[in-house]
Scaffold this active site. Structure first.
Site, PDB file in Angstrom:
ATOM      1  CD  GLN A  99       2.566   8.925   3.775  1.00  0.00           C
ATOM      2  OE1 GLN A  99       2.135   7.934   3.240  1.00  0.00           O
ATOM      3  NE2 GLN A  99       1.550   9.737   4.004  1.00  0.00           N
ATOM      4  CB  CYS A 137      -1.478  13.363   1.300  1.00  0.00           C
ATOM      5  SG  CYS A 137       0.168  12.630   1.627  1.00  0.00           S
ATOM      6  CG  HIS A 141      -1.094   9.257  -2.913  1.00  0.00           C
ATOM      7  ND1 HIS A 141      -1.582  10.523  -2.979  1.00  0.00           N
ATOM      8  CD2 HIS A 141      -0.334   9.138  -1.908  1.00  0.00           C
ATOM      9  CE1 HIS A 141      -1.124  11.034  -1.987  1.00  0.00           C
ATOM     10  NE2 HIS A 141      -0.458  10.228  -1.111  1.00  0.00           N
ATOM     11  CD  GLU A 142       0.350   5.800  -0.286  1.00  0.00           C
ATOM     12  OE1 GLU A 142       1.024   6.224   0.454  1.00  0.00           O
ATOM     13  OE2 GLU A 142      -0.863   6.387  -0.183  1.00  0.00           O
ATOM     14  CG  HIS A 148       4.042   9.314  -0.297  1.00  0.00           C
ATOM     15  ND1 HIS A 148       4.275  10.495   0.213  1.00  0.00           N
ATOM     16  CD2 HIS A 148       2.569   8.941  -0.226  1.00  0.00           C
ATOM     17  CE1 HIS A 148       3.183  11.116   0.565  1.00  0.00           C
ATOM     18  NE2 HIS A 148       2.363  10.021   0.455  1.00  0.00           N
TER      19      HIS A 148
HETATM   20 NI    NI Z   1       0.287  10.427   0.853  1.00  0.00          NI
END
Ligand code: NI
Length: 159
Positions: free
Chosen positions: A50, A89, A131-132, A135
């Site tokens: 990210q 997010c 969630h991470e 990613h």
């Molecule tokens: Ni996220």
């Protein structure tokens, strides 16, 4: 330390499968910057891709808790149950949606000193870990919704 620019969807770096970290010493600065970026956002979790670094590193800070969890090369080794959760997010600002996550997960990885960590998590921490780690595999939570109508605007949105 520095606050890094958070990449937003559809930046292609968010769809890359992140690479395993082999030299833990070389990512210390990146981890510091990720923690500062997460704090400034503010957010619950952040994955290295990210901020434009496709490496397998995540940082998580659960609200009301001081400690930041840093995991390098994290893997989910077990997940049990299902529950519906509201999810957002930092890379998809202004939106959230209800999706299904596990009730509990067991995760294994290394901390920022290279020490092996095993963690069993439920509730928000389990959700954040899933969630991470998604990613790091190029997956965004919006991949779990059937159509765009399920995306809800968040009230924090000011633009
Ligand atoms: Ni996220």
């Amino acid at each position: 330390m520095a606050v890094l620019r958070i990449r937003t969807n559809p930046d292609p770096v968010l769809r890359k499968k992140a690479k395993r970290v082999t030299d833990i010493e070389s990512v210390q600065r990146l981890i510091d910057d990720m923690v500062e970026t997460l704090t400034a956002a503010p957010g619950v979790g952040l994955a290295a891709n990210q901020v434009g670094a496709p490496l397998r590193i995540i940082v998580i800070r659960i609200p009301e808790e001081e400690d930041v969890i840093t995991l390098i090369n994290p893997e989910i080794v077990e997940k049990t149950g299902e529950r519906c959760v509201m999810e957002g997010c930092l890379s998809i600002p202004g939106y959230q949606a209800e999706i299904t996550r596990s009730e509990s997960v067991k995760v294994r990885g290394r901390d920022r000193h290279g020490k092996l960590v095993r963690k069993k998590a439920t509730e928000l921490l389990a959700q954040a870990l899933e969630h991470e780690i998604d990613h790091l595999n190029g997956i965004l939570y919006i991949d779990y919704i059937q159509d765009k109508d399920e995306l809800l605007r968040t009230d924090e949105e000011t633009e």
